[in-house]
Scaffold this active site. Structure first.
Site, mmCIF file in Angstrom:
data_model
loop_
_atom_site.group_PDB
_atom_site.id
_atom_site.type_symbol
_atom_site.label_atom_id
_atom_site.label_comp_id
_atom_site.label_asym_id
_atom_site.label_seq_id
_atom_site.Cartn_x
_atom_site.Cartn_y
_atom_site.Cartn_z
ATOM 1 N N GLU A 285 0.821 -1.210 0.000
ATOM 2 C CA GLU A 285 0.000 0.000 0.000
ATOM 3 C C GLU A 285 0.860 1.269 0.000
ATOM 4 O O GLU A 285 0.606 2.210 0.741
ATOM 5 C CB GLU A 285 -0.959 0.006 1.189
ATOM 6 C CG GLU A 285 -1.946 -1.149 1.149
ATOM 7 C CD GLU A 285 -3.008 -1.096 2.253
ATOM 8 O OE1 GLU A 285 -2.692 -0.635 3.356
ATOM 9 O OE2 GLU A 285 -4.143 -1.525 1.981
ATOM 10 N N ASP A 359 -8.302 -9.332 3.651
ATOM 11 C CA ASP A 359 -8.146 -8.234 4.601
ATOM 12 C C ASP A 359 -9.246 -8.189 5.660
ATOM 13 O O ASP A 359 -10.152 -7.377 5.562
ATOM 14 C CB ASP A 359 -8.120 -6.901 3.826
ATOM 15 C CG ASP A 359 -7.665 -5.748 4.701
ATOM 16 O OD1 ASP A 359 -7.182 -6.015 5.803
ATOM 17 O OD2 ASP A 359 -7.798 -4.597 4.261
ATOM 18 N N GLU A 387 -12.953 -2.743 11.466
ATOM 19 C CA GLU A 387 -12.864 -2.041 10.183
ATOM 20 C C GLU A 387 -13.944 -2.485 9.199
ATOM 21 O O GLU A 387 -14.541 -1.659 8.519
ATOM 22 C CB GLU A 387 -11.476 -2.259 9.564
ATOM 23 C CG GLU A 387 -11.338 -1.657 8.178
ATOM 24 C CD GLU A 387 -9.937 -1.814 7.585
ATOM 25 O OE1 GLU A 387 -9.038 -2.315 8.289
ATOM 26 O OE2 GLU A 387 -9.750 -1.413 6.421
HETATM 27 O O1 GCW Z 1 -7.030 -3.270 6.391
HETATM 28 C C1 GCW Z 1 -6.227 -2.449 5.602
HETATM 29 C C2 GCW Z 1 -6.624 -1.083 6.000
HETATM 30 C C3 GCW Z 1 -5.498 -0.092 6.053
HETATM 31 C C4 GCW Z 1 -4.347 -0.722 6.815
HETATM 32 C C5 GCW Z 1 -3.898 -1.962 6.073
HETATM 33 C C6 GCW Z 1 -2.804 -2.723 6.780
HETATM 34 C C7 GCW Z 1 -2.744 0.233 8.281
HETATM 35 O O2 GCW Z 1 -7.652 -0.643 5.181
HETATM 36 O O3 GCW Z 1 -5.986 1.058 6.674
HETATM 37 O O4 GCW Z 1 -3.277 0.169 7.016
HETATM 38 O O5 GCW Z 1 -4.945 -2.852 5.949
HETATM 39 O O6 GCW Z 1 -3.121 -3.674 7.475
HETATM 40 O O7 GCW Z 1 -1.651 -2.383 6.637
#
Ligand code: GCW
Length: 677
Positions: A285, A359, A387
């Site tokens: 990311e 995720d 989340e």
């Molecule tokens: O779940 C996703 C999230 C991001 C997060 C990323 C991660 C910290 O949307 O906000 O960043 O994973 O776990 O690195």
């Protein structure tokens, strides 16, 4: 009422008078010499707990009064008394026993270390909090995992990434001079469930955290945590040597880069002699990492491991990597990038793997890396902050989600090679072990936003201590400690908790749907999202609905992600006949008319799940409303409102998803589905 500030350490009065009398009888005297900080903290907690629950303060003695004395300490702190116990409890385990010492009966809480005693005291208090008898005790317990760590995604400006409980509890502005009582209460809560580490800053890290100014602040927190057996860790930005150190590169193989990190580690340990180590999100990311210099994850992790090794620190290197430039199924990327480096990491590196391959979805299959790297320590990463689970608005007890992953069979070492056994190091005793939970804590009065979100923090600690504990038992303990032991409350609410995650799966992502939430907020439905900037942020990428059907084909005919699992798992999930309904659309693209186990068509089943999910939230609210008067009015009313809002949002989820998918299926909503409002 404190509105939940005291968490599960409220120590409310034991309401059963007879039982309280028996407790008091056995707790009239104590032998509890305490000179170290952890022992002092244990003693203070012990006295606070007994005062709250029994209004009693045991008289301090040096000789045991038979049948009425509690003896607390290590063999060293209790050196006047002959005490022995098995080695098997290790450095953090404890014993709570009814025994005879010098022919006098007493209750003994003991451990090899002061922190072990602290854990023993918390567990003794829990017995009273949950109204257990304490007259014939024989408890021996020890943690099954070494590193039990909360990961705070807290930024230095006090915003919290994916945090739904107010701003960060760390007041960086006032640290190090102002040490908030909250830090102490936070540490107490963690110690009460055996959490022994905290990463205090976001994995999307700011290089500034390694500056001397911030290290002083971090040191002040570490000084609080130490008393409670908690080590502090930092998330680091891989490019820190450039951003902070003024070097031209952060290439992990460059000698000057290695030197910079080694020097930084020395500096940190000067401030914090028991510093835990680094957590690293690299090449994911948009974060920098070794690949930015043509190097590998192993190169990056090992370089940091070398810097920390002289001080006994560890590197937690995250396997959550994905990137839109890598074509193919995002599901497969972590496995593809990490599997080749099995056995290539230094001994003090642990690879931190999210429970599932995408995720933190409401339901995911276990991550294929578990069991696939026999010579690499793998640390479980669960997400406590909700989340993708309705933030701190929806009641979702996550222990069943954790247990589902932990008890899943990887088959990598034959039948029964559960994920739990893999992370416990059962198949390779040389490996270090651990579990991380992405914290759901903020500055809200009740810490976690939703009163029931506290249960996820609590359950995480309990399962990091012993991953095989039952979600039901943990829920019952938490309810008793947090609210009341009144069975007419505990029993229905425990049911609510245990059902809550499945309800949410049903109204959000039934039958193996995933990542169909609103783009970037991850709140509310967004199955229609198809222009999020990169393909793997689009909901349509994941559900693949069209006029023929729905679901992501991950068999050999599709992305073949299933080939990353052991043959048994691949065969089971790869065949739509044996694949459980819960995972069906994770792995198969099926026609709308496909016949399900229930006899319904796929379309009817999907609708049925959405409706049942929303309906069960309504039922949950009705059950709750009947419990008025059983707990304090403040929390009762707060939860009542939250449940009403959750129902409203469950209906939104249901209607949005059913109507959207209906635009592909073109099939009616069957009679017999629960009626809409
Ligand atoms: O779940 C996703 C999230 C991001 C997060 C990323 C991660 C910290 O949307 O906000 O960043 O994973 O776990 O690195």
């Amino acid at each position: 009422a404190d509105n939940g500030y005291k968490l599960w350490l409220e120590y409310h009065k034991v309401s059963n008078r007879q039982l309280a009398g028996v407790y008091r009888q056995q707790l009239q005297y104590m032998v509890f010499p305490a000179s170290s900080n952890p022992l002092k903290a244990a003693k203070a907690e012990f006295l606070m707990g007994l005062d709250g629950m029994l209004s009693v303060k045991p008289t301090e003695v040096t000789n045991i009064v038979s049948g009425q004395t509690i003896v607390v300490g290590t063999p060293k702190s209790l050196n006047a008394l002959p005490i022995s116990f098995p080695d098997s409890i290790g450095n953090e385990g404890y014993l709570i026993k009814t025994i005879f010492i010098n022919k006098k009966q007493c209750t003994l809480i003991t451990a090899n270390t002061d922190v072990g005693v602290l854990y023993g005291v918390f567990n003794f208090l829990k017995l009273i909090q949950t109204n257990q008898t304490i007259s014939k005790l024989s408890v021996a317990d020890h943690p099954r995992l070494m590193y039990r760590v909360l990961d705070h995604w807290d930024n230095l400006n006090r915003t919290v990434e994916r945090g739904y409980a107010g701003s960060s509890i760390w007041n960086w502005h006032k640290l190090p001079d102002i040490v908030d009582q909250r830090y102490i209460d936070y540490a107490r809560a963690n110690a009460s469930v055996g959490i022994n580490g905290a990463v205090v800053n976001n994995v999307n890290a700011d290089a500034l955290v390694l500056s001397p100014q911030y290290l002083l602040k971090v040191q002040a927190l570490a000084n609080v945590f130490r008393t409670y057996g908690i080590r502090i860790y930092l998330s680091i930005k891989f490019s820190s040597p450039v951003e902070l150190g003024g070097l031209k590169t952060a290439d992990p193989l460059e000698p000057e880069v290695k030197k910079w990190w080694a020097g930084k580690a020395d500096e940190i340990y000067n401030y914090i002699p028991d510093f835990g180590g680094f957590l690293v999100k690299a090449n994911s990311e948009g974060q920098p990492g070794p690949q930015s210099y043509g190097r590998t994850h192993a190169d990056g992790a090992n370089m940091l491991a070398d810097a920390l090794a002289p001080h006994h620190g560890i590197v937690m290197w995250r396997a959550f990597v994905y990137d839109n430039k890598v074509p193919d199924d995002r599901f497969k990327q972590a496995y593809n990038e990490f599997k080749p480096f099995d056995g290539k990491f230094k001994d003090n590196v642990i690879v931190q793997v999210k429970n599932g391959p995408i995720d933190f979805q409401p339901r995911e299959p276990f991550h294929p890396l578990f069991g696939a790297m026999p010579n690499t320590p793998l640390m479980m990463e669960f997400q406590l902050t909700q989340e993708y689970l309705g933030f701190s608005t929806h009641l979702v007890y996550e222990a069943p989600l954790f247990a589902e992953c932990l008890q899943a069979d990887s088959y990598r070492y034959g039948k029964g090679s559960t994920v739990s056994r893999v992370i416990k190091g059962d198949f390779n005793k040389k490996l270090i072990t651990g579990m991380a939970g992405v914290a759901n804590i903020g500055a809200d009065l009740n810490w976690c936003g939703h009163p029931f979100a506290q249960a996820n923090w609590y359950a995480f600690g309990r399962m990091a201590w012993n991953p095989d504990q039952s979600p039901a038992e943990i829920a019952a303990d938490w309810l008793g400690m947090t609210f009341t032991n009144d069975e007419s409350f505990v029993s229905p609410v425990k049911k609510i908790m245990l059902q809550s995650r499945e309800n949410t799966v049903n109204y959000m992502t039934p039958l193996g749907l995933h990542h169909i939430m609103g783009v970037s907020t991850h709140y509310g439905p967004g199955p229609w999202v198809d222009n999020a900037g990169r393909p793997d942020w689009n909901a349509t990428y994941y559900h693949r609905a069209d006029s023929a059907g729905i679901g992501f084909d991950r068999t050999a005919a599709g992305s073949n992600a299933l080939s990353q699992y052991a043959p048994e798992v691949k065969a089971d999930w790869g065949n739509m006949k044996s694949c459980p309904d819960e995972y069906l659309l994770w792995f198969h693209h099926l026609s709308w008319g496909y016949k399900m186990r229930s006899g319904r068509t796929l379309w009817d089943e999907l609708v049925w799940r959405y409706y049942t999910g929303a309906e069960s939230v309504k039922q949950m609210g009705l059950t709750w409303n009947k419990l008025q008067g059983k707990i304090d009015p403040e929390r009762f009313a707060e939860v009542k409102q939250l449940m009403q809002l959750q129902f409203k949002e469950a209906v939104t989820w249901r209607d949005a998803c059913v109507l959207y998918f209906q635009s592909f299926s073109r099939m009616p909503i069957a009679a017999g589905s629960p009626k809409p409002e």
